[in-house]
Design a protein around this motif. Sequence first.
Motif, PDB file in Angstrom:
ATOM      1  N   GLU A  44      -2.765   2.666   3.617  1.00  0.00           N
ATOM      2  CA  GLU A  44      -3.515   3.900   3.869  1.00  0.00           C
ATOM      3  C   GLU A  44      -2.973   5.046   2.998  1.00  0.00           C
ATOM      4  O   GLU A  44      -3.752   5.800   2.400  1.00  0.00           O
ATOM      5  CB  GLU A  44      -3.423   4.275   5.349  1.00  0.00           C
ATOM      6  N   ARG A  47      -4.066   4.456  -0.575  1.00  0.00           N
ATOM      7  CA  ARG A  47      -5.484   4.778  -0.739  1.00  0.00           C
ATOM      8  C   ARG A  47      -5.700   6.289  -0.782  1.00  0.00           C
ATOM      9  O   ARG A  47      -6.409   6.811  -1.653  1.00  0.00           O
ATOM     10  CB  ARG A  47      -6.307   4.169   0.402  1.00  0.00           C
ATOM     11  N   GLU A  48      -5.055   7.011   0.126  1.00  0.00           N
ATOM     12  CA  GLU A  48      -5.203   8.465   0.154  1.00  0.00           C
ATOM     13  C   GLU A  48      -4.656   9.108  -1.116  1.00  0.00           C
ATOM     14  O   GLU A  48      -5.268  10.037  -1.661  1.00  0.00           O
ATOM     15  CB  GLU A  48      -4.505   9.044   1.376  1.00  0.00           C
ATOM     16  N   SER A  49      -3.517   8.633  -1.591  1.00  0.00           N
ATOM     17  CA  SER A  49      -2.948   9.216  -2.801  1.00  0.00           C
ATOM     18  C   SER A  49      -3.843   8.937  -4.005  1.00  0.00           C
ATOM     19  O   SER A  49      -4.020   9.788  -4.873  1.00  0.00           O
ATOM     20  CB  SER A  49      -1.526   8.708  -3.045  1.00  0.00           C
ATOM     21  N   GLU A  51      -7.090   8.575  -3.874  1.00  0.00           N
ATOM     22  CA  GLU A  51      -8.238   9.482  -3.733  1.00  0.00           C
ATOM     23  C   GLU A  51      -7.893  10.884  -4.220  1.00  0.00           C
ATOM     24  O   GLU A  51      -8.699  11.533  -4.893  1.00  0.00           O
ATOM     25  CB  GLU A  51      -8.692   9.540  -2.271  1.00  0.00           C
ATOM     26  N   LEU A  52      -6.697  11.362  -3.892  1.00  0.00           N
ATOM     27  CA  LEU A  52      -6.267  12.687  -4.350  1.00  0.00           C
ATOM     28  C   LEU A  52      -6.162  12.742  -5.873  1.00  0.00           C
ATOM     29  O   LEU A  52      -6.574  13.723  -6.499  1.00  0.00           O
ATOM     30  CB  LEU A  52      -4.926  13.061  -3.722  1.00  0.00           C
TER      31      LEU A  52
END
Length: 71
Positions: A44, A47-49, A51-52
């Motif tokens: 997670e 994935r978030e990093s 996206e950023l």
Amino acid sequence: MSIGFTEILVILVVILLLFGAKRIPELARAFGKASYEFKKAKNELTRESQELIDTAEKKAEAEDKSSKHDA
């Protein structure tokens, strides 16, 4: 320098003596759940990093295009 068969066997015997045969499956389940949760959290965060990073790159490209049009 690696752990050999004898060392692994000694470790398993010590664990068996410390926790008993009934507790080992419980410990293994708890370790498995913890490992799963760790991997899930790691994925997670990855994935978030990503996206950023993608968002920042798109914003930088948009700013770069707009500054070229202004010049």
